[in-house]
Scaffold this motif. Structure first.
Motif, PDB file in Angstrom:
ATOM      1  N   ILE A 180       0.802  -1.375  -0.085  1.00  0.00           N
ATOM      2  CA  ILE A 180       0.169   0.409  -0.249  1.00  0.00           C
ATOM      3  C   ILE A 180       0.979   1.701  -0.229  1.00  0.00           C
ATOM      4  CG2 ILE A 180      -1.809  -0.806   1.364  1.00  0.00           C
ATOM      5  CD1 ILE A 180      -1.418   0.513   3.799  1.00  0.00           C
ATOM      6  N   LEU A 181       0.233   2.452  -0.771  1.00  0.00           N
ATOM      7  CA  LEU A 181       1.131   3.670  -0.630  1.00  0.00           C
ATOM      8  C   LEU A 181       0.919   4.269   0.765  1.00  0.00           C
ATOM      9  CD1 LEU A 181       3.327   5.315  -2.615  1.00  0.00           C
ATOM     10  CD2 LEU A 181       1.110   6.443  -3.601  1.00  0.00           C
ATOM     11  N   LEU A 182       1.802   4.893   1.106  1.00  0.00           N
ATOM     12  CA  LEU A 182       1.225   5.733   2.766  1.00  0.00           C
ATOM     13  C   LEU A 182       2.069   6.934   1.940  1.00  0.00           C
ATOM     14  CD1 LEU A 182       4.250   3.836   4.888  1.00  0.00           C
ATOM     15  CD2 LEU A 182       1.303   3.839   4.946  1.00  0.00           C
ATOM     16  N   PRO A 183       0.699   8.213   1.315  1.00  0.00           N
ATOM     17  CA  PRO A 183       0.619   9.434   1.361  1.00  0.00           C
ATOM     18  C   PRO A 183       1.876  10.148   1.937  1.00  0.00           C
ATOM     19  CG  PRO A 183      -1.698   9.040   2.204  1.00  0.00           C
ATOM     20  CD  PRO A 183      -0.668   7.720   2.729  1.00  0.00           C
ATOM     21  N   SER A 184       2.614  10.482   1.219  1.00  0.00           N
ATOM     22  CA  SER A 184       4.061  11.458   1.486  1.00  0.00           C
ATOM     23  C   SER A 184       3.713  12.763   2.297  1.00  0.00           C
ATOM     24  CB  SER A 184       4.803  11.952   0.033  1.00  0.00           C
ATOM     25  OG  SER A 184       3.601  12.714  -0.004  1.00  0.00           O
ATOM     26  N   SER A 185       2.641  13.496   2.369  1.00  0.00           N
ATOM     27  CA  SER A 185       2.299  14.333   3.736  1.00  0.00           C
ATOM     28  C   SER A 185       2.070  13.238   5.000  1.00  0.00           C
ATOM     29  CB  SER A 185       1.137  15.183   3.073  1.00  0.00           C
ATOM     30  OG  SER A 185      -0.354  14.346   3.368  1.00  0.00           O
ATOM     31  N   GLN A 186       1.678  12.392   5.126  1.00  0.00           N
ATOM     32  CA  GLN A 186       1.220  11.708   5.925  1.00  0.00           C
ATOM     33  C   GLN A 186       2.772  11.130   6.985  1.00  0.00           C
ATOM     34  OE1 GLN A 186      -1.913   8.628   6.231  1.00  0.00           O
ATOM     35  NE2 GLN A 186      -3.063  10.856   5.504  1.00  0.00           N
ATOM     36  N   ARG A 187       3.352  10.032   6.176  1.00  0.00           N
ATOM     37  CA  ARG A 187       4.763   9.833   5.818  1.00  0.00           C
ATOM     38  C   ARG A 187       6.089  11.207   6.661  1.00  0.00           C
ATOM     39  NH1 ARG A 187       7.356   8.337   1.637  1.00  0.00           N
ATOM     40  NH2 ARG A 187       5.716   8.903   0.481  1.00  0.00           N
ATOM     41  N   ALA A 188       5.693  12.676   6.223  1.00  0.00           N
ATOM     42  CA  ALA A 188       6.333  12.809   6.611  1.00  0.00           C
ATOM     43  C   ALA A 188       5.982  13.878   8.122  1.00  0.00           C
ATOM     44  CB  ALA A 188       6.317  14.295   5.743  1.00  0.00           C
ATOM     45  N   ALA A 189       5.077  13.725   8.215  1.00  0.00           N
ATOM     46  CA  ALA A 189       4.266  14.680   9.356  1.00  0.00           C
ATOM     47  C   ALA A 189       4.404  13.705  10.568  1.00  0.00           C
ATOM     48  CB  ALA A 189       2.443  14.398   9.176  1.00  0.00           C
ATOM     49  N   ALA A 190       4.542  12.493  10.422  1.00  0.00           N
ATOM     50  CA  ALA A 190       4.741  11.019  11.748  1.00  0.00           C
ATOM     51  C   ALA A 190       6.153  10.942  11.273  1.00  0.00           C
ATOM     52  CB  ALA A 190       4.207   9.887  11.079  1.00  0.00           C
ATOM     53  N   GLY A 191       7.160  10.843  11.158  1.00  0.00           N
ATOM     54  CA  GLY A 191       8.606  10.504  11.030  1.00  0.00           C
ATOM     55  C   GLY A 191       8.548   9.486  10.154  1.00  0.00           C
ATOM     56  N   ILE A 192       7.551   9.328   9.238  1.00  0.00           N
ATOM     57  CA  ILE A 192       8.035   7.364   9.406  1.00  0.00           C
ATOM     58  C   ILE A 192       8.750   7.248   7.691  1.00  0.00           C
ATOM     59  CG2 ILE A 192       7.278   5.185   8.188  1.00  0.00           C
ATOM     60  CD1 ILE A 192       3.851   6.207   9.767  1.00  0.00           C
ATOM     61  N   GLU A 193      10.040   7.192   7.706  1.00  0.00           N
ATOM     62  CA  GLU A 193      11.492   6.655   6.854  1.00  0.00           C
ATOM     63  C   GLU A 193      11.184   5.546   6.216  1.00  0.00           C
ATOM     64  OE1 GLU A 193      14.457   9.194   8.165  1.00  0.00           O
ATOM     65  OE2 GLU A 193      13.725  10.706   8.258  1.00  0.00           O
ATOM     66  N   LYS A 194      12.212   5.147   6.384  1.00  0.00           N
ATOM     67  CA  LYS A 194      12.635   4.057   5.659  1.00  0.00           C
ATOM     68  C   LYS A 194      11.898   2.208   7.058  1.00  0.00           C
ATOM     69  CE  LYS A 194      15.324   3.103   2.067  1.00  0.00           C
ATOM     70  NZ  LYS A 194      14.659   2.891   1.006  1.00  0.00           N
ATOM     71  N   LYS A 195      11.699   2.785   8.189  1.00  0.00           N
ATOM     72  CA  LYS A 195      12.271   1.939   9.160  1.00  0.00           C
ATOM     73  C   LYS A 195      10.379   1.534  10.141  1.00  0.00           C
ATOM     74  CE  LYS A 195      16.478  -0.486   9.472  1.00  0.00           C
ATOM     75  NZ  LYS A 195      17.494  -0.842   9.632  1.00  0.00           N
ATOM     76  N   ALA A 196       9.447   1.531  10.033  1.00  0.00           N
ATOM     77  CA  ALA A 196       8.115   1.425  10.478  1.00  0.00           C
ATOM     78  C   ALA A 196       8.430   0.210  11.160  1.00  0.00           C
ATOM     79  CB  ALA A 196       7.612   2.247   9.620  1.00  0.00           C
ATOM     80  N   VAL A 197       7.175   0.196  12.974  1.00  0.00           N
ATOM     81  CA  VAL A 197       6.497  -1.017  13.667  1.00  0.00           C
ATOM     82  C   VAL A 197       4.831  -0.951  12.859  1.00  0.00           C
ATOM     83  CG1 VAL A 197       6.250  -1.896  15.399  1.00  0.00           C
ATOM     84  CG2 VAL A 197       8.524  -0.655  14.772  1.00  0.00           C
ATOM     85  N   LEU A 198       4.271  -1.614  12.486  1.00  0.00           N
ATOM     86  CA  LEU A 198       3.252  -2.030  12.532  1.00  0.00           C
ATOM     87  C   LEU A 198       2.816  -2.909  13.977  1.00  0.00           C
ATOM     88  CD1 LEU A 198       0.241  -1.415  10.249  1.00  0.00           C
ATOM     89  CD2 LEU A 198       1.237  -4.051   9.652  1.00  0.00           C
ATOM     90  N   LEU A 199       1.175  -2.417  14.488  1.00  0.00           N
ATOM     91  CA  LEU A 199       0.702  -2.947  15.349  1.00  0.00           C
ATOM     92  C   LEU A 199      -0.640  -2.917  15.197  1.00  0.00           C
ATOM     93  CD1 LEU A 199       1.987  -0.082  18.352  1.00  0.00           C
ATOM     94  CD2 LEU A 199       2.868  -2.717  17.872  1.00  0.00           C
ATOM     95  N   GLY A 200      -1.323  -4.442  15.193  1.00  0.00           N
ATOM     96  CA  GLY A 200      -1.803  -4.422  14.989  1.00  0.00           C
ATOM     97  C   GLY A 200      -2.456  -4.211  16.542  1.00  0.00           C
ATOM     98  N   MET A 201      -4.315  -3.784  16.608  1.00  0.00           N
ATOM     99  CA  MET A 201      -4.404  -2.954  17.820  1.00  0.00           C
ATOM    100  C   MET A 201      -6.128  -3.249  17.665  1.00  0.00           C
ATOM    101  SD  MET A 201      -1.850  -1.659  19.403  1.00  0.00           S
ATOM    102  CE  MET A 201      -2.963   0.077  20.442  1.00  0.00           C
ATOM    103  N   GLY A 202      -6.451  -4.298  17.250  1.00  0.00           N
ATOM    104  CA  GLY A 202      -8.139  -4.578  17.551  1.00  0.00           C
ATOM    105  C   GLY A 202      -8.815  -4.339  16.008  1.00  0.00           C
ATOM    106  N   SER A 203      -9.289  -3.060  16.171  1.00  0.00           N
ATOM    107  CA  SER A 203      -9.994  -2.759  15.287  1.00  0.00           C
ATOM    108  C   SER A 203      -9.420  -2.257  13.684  1.00  0.00           C
ATOM    109  CB  SER A 203     -10.775  -2.409  15.940  1.00  0.00           C
ATOM    110  OG  SER A 203     -11.045  -1.008  15.838  1.00  0.00           O
ATOM    111  N   LYS A 204      -8.078  -1.829  14.526  1.00  0.00           N
ATOM    112  CA  LYS A 204      -7.059  -1.068  13.534  1.00  0.00           C
ATOM    113  C   LYS A 204      -5.801  -1.348  13.373  1.00  0.00           C
ATOM    114  CE  LYS A 204      -6.493   3.059  16.617  1.00  0.00           C
ATOM    115  NZ  LYS A 204      -8.041   1.950  17.617  1.00  0.00           N
TER     116      LYS A 204
END
Length: 148
Positions: free
Chosen positions: A93-117
């Motif tokens: 999936i393509l992450l919007p560049s504005s959202q990546r920049a605002a969250a500081g998500i670059e090359k490495k990230a962590v995906l957490l399953g949090m129940g409904s999201k």
């Protein structure tokens, strides 16, 4: 119910691959339609909703009276910034560049399953959050009832 923690690599085009362990579940729960938006409560984190869950959240947030600035702020961060995405043939999936920049998500990230999201954290923000402990004075009555 999504749960678990997965280290994720974001490619040069801003795409992340949905982990194999979630692919069937995402397809079954929402027909591969996901919505990415800001987490309005935590910096360094985006929320990823299955589409049907997103519709519920969106409708609840939009019902808030917009005469209050805090409501408008929540509506802007959640609804105004929402991007509908669908995995490609390689489950990316393509992450919007504005959202990546605002969250500081670059090359490495962590995906957490949090129940409904899902929550998608920048590696640095996730590490900082995990290193924080919950002090005794922060424990709510609801938390005190838990049998951990």
């Amino acid at each position: 119910m999504f749960q678990g923690e997965t280290a994720i690599t974001v490619d040069d085009k801003g795409r992340l691959t949905i982990p194999t362990s979630y692919r069937d579940q995402v397809a079954a729960v929402c027909g591969n339609r996901l919505v990415i938006t800001y987490n309005p409560f935590e910096t360094g984190c985006l929320w990823i909703f299955p589409y049907e869950e997103w519709e519920r959240v969106r409708d609840d947030v939009n019902k808030l009276p917009s005469v209050k600035a805090v409501h408008r702020n929540l509506q802007m961060k959640l609804v105004g910034a929402a991007a509908i995405v669908e995995p490609d043939g390689a489950a990316r999936i393509l992450l919007p560049s504005s959202q990546r920049a605002a969250a500081g998500i670059e090359k490495k990230a962590v995906l957490l399953g949090m129940g409904s999201k899902f929550e998608l954290w920048s590696e640095q923000a996730h590490l900082a959050k995990i290193r924080q402990t919950i002090s005794e004075d922060e424990i709510s009555d609801d938390m005190a009832e838990l049998r951990l």
